[in-house]
Design a protein around this motif. Structure first.
Motif, PDB file in Angstrom:
ATOM      1  N   HIS A   1       0.811  -1.221   0.000  1.00  0.00           N
ATOM      2  CA  HIS A   1       0.000   0.000   0.000  1.00  0.00           C
ATOM      3  C   HIS A   1       0.845   1.272   0.000  1.00  0.00           C
ATOM      4  O   HIS A   1       0.302   2.369   0.159  1.00  0.00           O
ATOM      5  CB  HIS A   1      -0.932   0.005   1.215  1.00  0.00           C
ATOM      6  N   LEU A   2       2.147   1.137  -0.172  1.00  0.00           N
ATOM      7  CA  LEU A   2       3.036   2.307  -0.128  1.00  0.00           C
ATOM      8  C   LEU A   2       3.110   2.924  -1.515  1.00  0.00           C
ATOM      9  O   LEU A   2       3.762   2.393  -2.415  1.00  0.00           O
ATOM     10  CB  LEU A   2       4.430   1.887   0.345  1.00  0.00           C
ATOM     11  N   ASP A   3       2.444   4.058  -1.707  1.00  0.00           N
ATOM     12  CA  ASP A   3       2.459   4.704  -3.018  1.00  0.00           C
ATOM     13  C   ASP A   3       3.719   5.553  -3.190  1.00  0.00           C
ATOM     14  O   ASP A   3       4.566   5.639  -2.293  1.00  0.00           O
ATOM     15  CB  ASP A   3       1.197   5.541  -3.236  1.00  0.00           C
ATOM     16  N   GLY A   4       3.843   6.191  -4.347  1.00  0.00           N
ATOM     17  CA  GLY A   4       5.047   6.952  -4.656  1.00  0.00           C
ATOM     18  C   GLY A   4       5.313   8.077  -3.682  1.00  0.00           C
ATOM     19  O   GLY A   4       6.462   8.303  -3.275  1.00  0.00           O
ATOM     20  N   ALA A   5       4.279   8.796  -3.292  1.00  0.00           N
ATOM     21  CA  ALA A   5       4.462   9.918  -2.379  1.00  0.00           C
ATOM     22  C   ALA A   5       4.910   9.439  -1.005  1.00  0.00           C
ATOM     23  O   ALA A   5       5.802  10.025  -0.382  1.00  0.00           O
ATOM     24  CB  ALA A   5       3.162  10.710  -2.259  1.00  0.00           C
ATOM     25  N   ALA A   6       4.290   8.361  -0.522  1.00  0.00           N
ATOM     26  CA  ALA A   6       4.666   7.829   0.784  1.00  0.00           C
ATOM     27  C   ALA A   6       6.076   7.256   0.739  1.00  0.00           C
ATOM     28  O   ALA A   6       6.853   7.404   1.689  1.00  0.00           O
ATOM     29  CB  ALA A   6       3.669   6.754   1.212  1.00  0.00           C
ATOM     30  N   ARG A   7       6.416   6.605  -0.355  1.00  0.00           N
ATOM     31  CA  ARG A   7       7.770   6.061  -0.512  1.00  0.00           C
ATOM     32  C   ARG A   7       8.809   7.182  -0.453  1.00  0.00           C
ATOM     33  O   ARG A   7       9.851   7.055   0.201  1.00  0.00           O
ATOM     34  CB  ARG A   7       7.846   5.318  -1.845  1.00  0.00           C
ATOM     35  N   ALA A   8       8.505   8.296  -1.136  1.00  0.00           N
ATOM     36  CA  ALA A   8       9.429   9.431  -1.120  1.00  0.00           C
ATOM     37  C   ALA A   8       9.552  10.021   0.277  1.00  0.00           C
ATOM     38  O   ALA A   8      10.644  10.439   0.695  1.00  0.00           O
ATOM     39  CB  ALA A   8       8.954  10.494  -2.108  1.00  0.00           C
ATOM     40  N   ARG A   9       8.441  10.047   1.019  1.00  0.00           N
ATOM     41  CA  ARG A   9       8.467  10.602   2.371  1.00  0.00           C
ATOM     42  C   ARG A   9       9.326   9.731   3.289  1.00  0.00           C
ATOM     43  O   ARG A   9      10.136  10.242   4.072  1.00  0.00           O
ATOM     44  CB  ARG A   9       7.039  10.716   2.910  1.00  0.00           C
ATOM     45  N   VAL A  10       9.172   8.427   3.180  1.00  0.00           N
ATOM     46  CA  VAL A  10       9.972   7.510   4.006  1.00  0.00           C
ATOM     47  C   VAL A  10      11.448   7.594   3.611  1.00  0.00           C
ATOM     48  O   VAL A  10      12.332   7.692   4.473  1.00  0.00           O
ATOM     49  CB  VAL A  10       9.455   6.065   3.861  1.00  0.00           C
ATOM     50  N   GLY A  11      11.720   7.560   2.312  1.00  0.00           N
ATOM     51  CA  GLY A  11      13.108   7.660   1.854  1.00  0.00           C
ATOM     52  C   GLY A  11      13.751   8.962   2.279  1.00  0.00           C
ATOM     53  O   GLY A  11      14.918   8.993   2.687  1.00  0.00           O
TER      54      GLY A  11
END
Length: 282
Positions: free
Chosen positions: A147-157
């Motif tokens: 469920h990790l979309d692109g925006a969330a992935r960028a936030r975590v990274g």
């Protein structure tokens, strides 16, 4: 709850650290050192005295309630022991705002098990990092959930980039990453202790021995990171024939040190796999 000003400011990230032991505190300290405002951080830890000590040391909101720490967070870092991860995830899942991401820092717990415990549809990730996060020099491997979309992935990274280097990997690589990036600092500290003790045996005062070893390893690691040559080439540049380094390396090879390191990495990876098999059934 963290301030409503932070809630509506997309440039700010509110972070919860769930279970701030050695690793959780290292990440906490590294993030604050990198400029994350203390007012945007909440921490849970046991016992209550530990939570209070963290509040006093870092100026963050800290308590013993996992759900209370997660309430209002954009990213919740779950840094509890592997056996406790499912229970902690079940506590914080309902408390996290919609769209918030939960990240497990625990070794061996499969991402699917973490996601299951959090509840349906929760964005999640796994991170394998190390205590060098405290000084902004961690190596962190990340795995994104379904469920990790692109925006969330960028936030975590972006969050983990504040405390060092990151790499997104497949979950099948996490056992190897655990053995090298997670356990690796322990290898180095073990070596450093042996080098310092040996230097003292050769007549160097303990304080000077420790300082010499620390700076030597720091400098060597920095060159290894920046150089366009690999570690074998760098070693060859130092180990001139007939010199002191060649003599020392020959002794290490004769004692089977390369083989011992290989065995140590394999053992750590195998232990991670066995823990993962057990964690899948917690």
């Amino acid at each position: 709850m963290i301030s409503t000003d932070a809630l509506h400011d997309p440039a700010r990230t509110r972070v919860a650290v769930i279970g701030a032991g050695h690793l959780g505190e290292a990440v906490l300290g590294g993030l604050l050192r990198a400029g994350l405002p203390a007012q945007d951080v909440a921490v849970s830890a046991l016992p209550g005295e530990r939570a209070q000590a963290l509040a006093d040391r870092y100026g963050v909101r800290a308590g013993t309630d996992n759900a209370a720490a997660a309430d209002g967070a954009d990213i919740a870092l779950v840094a509890v022991p592997p056996s406790v991860v499912p229970a902690a995830a079940a506590e914080i899942g309902p408390a996290l705002p919609e769209g918030a991401v939960a990240v497990s820092l625990a070794a061996a717990v499969p991402l699917a098990r973490f996601e299951e415990a959090l509840g349906p549809g929760r964005p999640a990730a796994r991170a394998m990092t190390n205590t060098a996060a405290a000084v902004g020099r961690a190596m962190t491997a990340l795995v994104g959930g379904i469920h990790l979309d692109g925006a969330a992935r960028a936030r975590v990274g972006g969050l983990f980039s504040r405390i060092g280097s990151i790499a997104w990997v497949g979950e099948e690589a996490m056992d190897a990453v655990t053995a090298v990036a997670g356990s690796g600092p322990g290898f180095l500290y073990h070596l450093a202790a042996a080098m310092a003790d040996a230097a003292v045996d050769q007549g160097l005062p303990p304080g000077e021995a420790r300082a010499a070893v620390a700076q030597t390893l720091y400098g060597a690691a920095s060159l290894l990171r920046e150089a366009d040559r690999g570690p074998a080439e760098l070693a060859a540049e130092v180990a001139t024939p007939g010199g002191t380094t060649r003599e020392a390396l020959d002794r290490l090879d004769a004692r089977g040190v390369p083989e011992a390191v290989a065995e140590a990495v394999a053992a750590a990876a195998e232990r991670s796999r066995r823990l993962a098999e057990g964690a899948g059934h917690i």
